[in-house]
Scaffold this active site. Structure first.
Site, PDB file in Angstrom:
ATOM      1  N   ASP A   1     -31.394 -49.541  -3.617  1.00 35.88           N
ATOM      2  CA  ASP A   1     -30.354 -49.552  -2.579  1.00 35.88           C
ATOM      3  C   ASP A   1     -29.827 -48.153  -2.282  1.00 35.88           C
ATOM      4  OD1 ASP A   1     -30.205 -52.414  -2.179  1.00 35.88           O
ATOM      5  OD2 ASP A   1     -29.314 -52.519  -4.172  1.00 35.88           O
ATOM      6  N   ASP A   2     -30.233 -47.181  -3.078  1.00 41.93           N
ATOM      7  CA  ASP A   2     -29.739 -45.818  -2.926  1.00 41.93           C
ATOM      8  C   ASP A   2     -30.345 -45.171  -1.680  1.00 41.93           C
ATOM      9  OD1 ASP A   2     -28.392 -43.457  -4.655  1.00 41.93           O
ATOM     10  OD2 ASP A   2     -30.169 -42.704  -3.623  1.00 41.93           O
ATOM     11  N   PHE A   3     -29.491 -44.714  -0.771  1.00 43.37           N
ATOM     12  CA  PHE A   3     -30.000 -44.137   0.476  1.00 43.37           C
ATOM     13  C   PHE A   3     -30.832 -42.893   0.214  1.00 43.37           C
ATOM     14  CE2 PHE A   3     -29.657 -41.095   3.980  1.00 43.37           C
ATOM     15  CZ  PHE A   3     -30.249 -41.845   4.985  1.00 43.37           C
TER      16      PHE A   3
ATOM     17  N   TRP B   1     -26.004 -50.852  -7.867  1.00 45.48           N
ATOM     18  CA  TRP B   1     -26.216 -49.411  -7.931  1.00 45.48           C
ATOM     19  C   TRP B   1     -25.407 -48.773  -9.046  1.00 45.48           C
ATOM     20  CZ3 TRP B   1     -23.036 -45.170  -7.570  1.00 45.48           C
ATOM     21  CH2 TRP B   1     -23.650 -43.937  -7.365  1.00 45.48           C
TER      22      TRP B   1
ATOM     23  N   TRP C   1     -34.949 -37.851  -4.876  1.00 43.12           N
ATOM     24  CA  TRP C   1     -33.622 -37.289  -4.600  1.00 43.12           C
ATOM     25  C   TRP C   1     -33.686 -35.805  -4.261  1.00 43.12           C
ATOM     26  CZ3 TRP C   1     -30.944 -39.967  -9.330  1.00 43.12           C
ATOM     27  CH2 TRP C   1     -30.489 -41.225  -8.941  1.00 43.12           C
TER      28      TRP C   1
END
Length: 203
Positions: A150-152, A131, A192
């Site tokens: 992998d970014d929530f 990340w 996002w």
């Protein structure tokens, strides 16, 4: 973004709702600085990260960003006083040491490397994960087709976009996102935005 609008009506509604992409890369930053900043901001609010970086500049750099040598030579207690945890302090000093040795490439050399080659290289540094390098690719090297799976926030954004009961796994999102190439950075920027709205784009 016409390409993403064509992916599906939910994407078209999201883009209409959010407006034009205002992705703001920081192309002037060297990879060394970008990596240190990524570590500083991990798991913190932007405001808290800004405060830590501000204290780091004042403590070591005379208000400018500290050089690799200044950071490598710093007393770990001084880094802790800036707000870094012991683990983060060790990581940023490892980054500084790697920059001094040339293992962390300069911006021109990094720009000539493929995404995965740079990820493989930099994740060999203690404390650096995929990340962190993906943030470097997105914000410092201005790569337009990076998906930080992998970014929530990205996975949660997709959950809300599709009104799913749970976010997809990183592996599943990578497969899904193949349809967004070569604009996966832009798609991530829009994902996002969704958690901030707290509702699916189609509601």
């Amino acid at each position: 973004m016409d390409f993403l609008k064509s992916v599906g009506p939910d994407w078209a509604r999201l883009i209409e709702r959010v407006g034009p992409c205002r992705h703001d890369p920081k192309a002037a930053r060297e990879p060394y600085e970008a990596l240190v900043r990524s570590i500083a901001y991990q798991q913190l609010t932007a405001r808290a990260g800004d405060a830590i970086i501000g204290r780091l500049k004042t403590s070591l750099g005379g208000h400018g960003f500290p050089s690799p040598k200044q950071l490598a030579d710093a007393d770990p207690d001084a880094l802790r006083a800036c707000g870094f945890s012991a683990a983060k302090a060790a990581t940023i000093q490892a980054i500084a040491g790697a920059a001094l040795s040339g293992f962390v490439p300069g911006r021109d050399a990094a720009a000539a490397m493929e995404d995965e080659a740079l990820i493989d290289r930099l994740t060999a540094i203690r404390g650096i994960g995929r990340w962190t390098v993906e943030m470097l690719l997105i914000y410092s090297l201005e790569r337009l087709d990076v998906l930080p799976a992998d970014d929530f926030g990205a996975r949660e954004g997709y959950r809300l976009l599709k009104a799913l009961p749970a976010p997809p796994t990183a592996r599943a999102l990578r497969g899904i996102a193949s349809a967004w190439a070569p604009h996966r950075t832009v798609a991530t920027w829009y994902l996002w935005r969704i958690p901030r709205d707290r509702a699916p784009a189609g509601t």
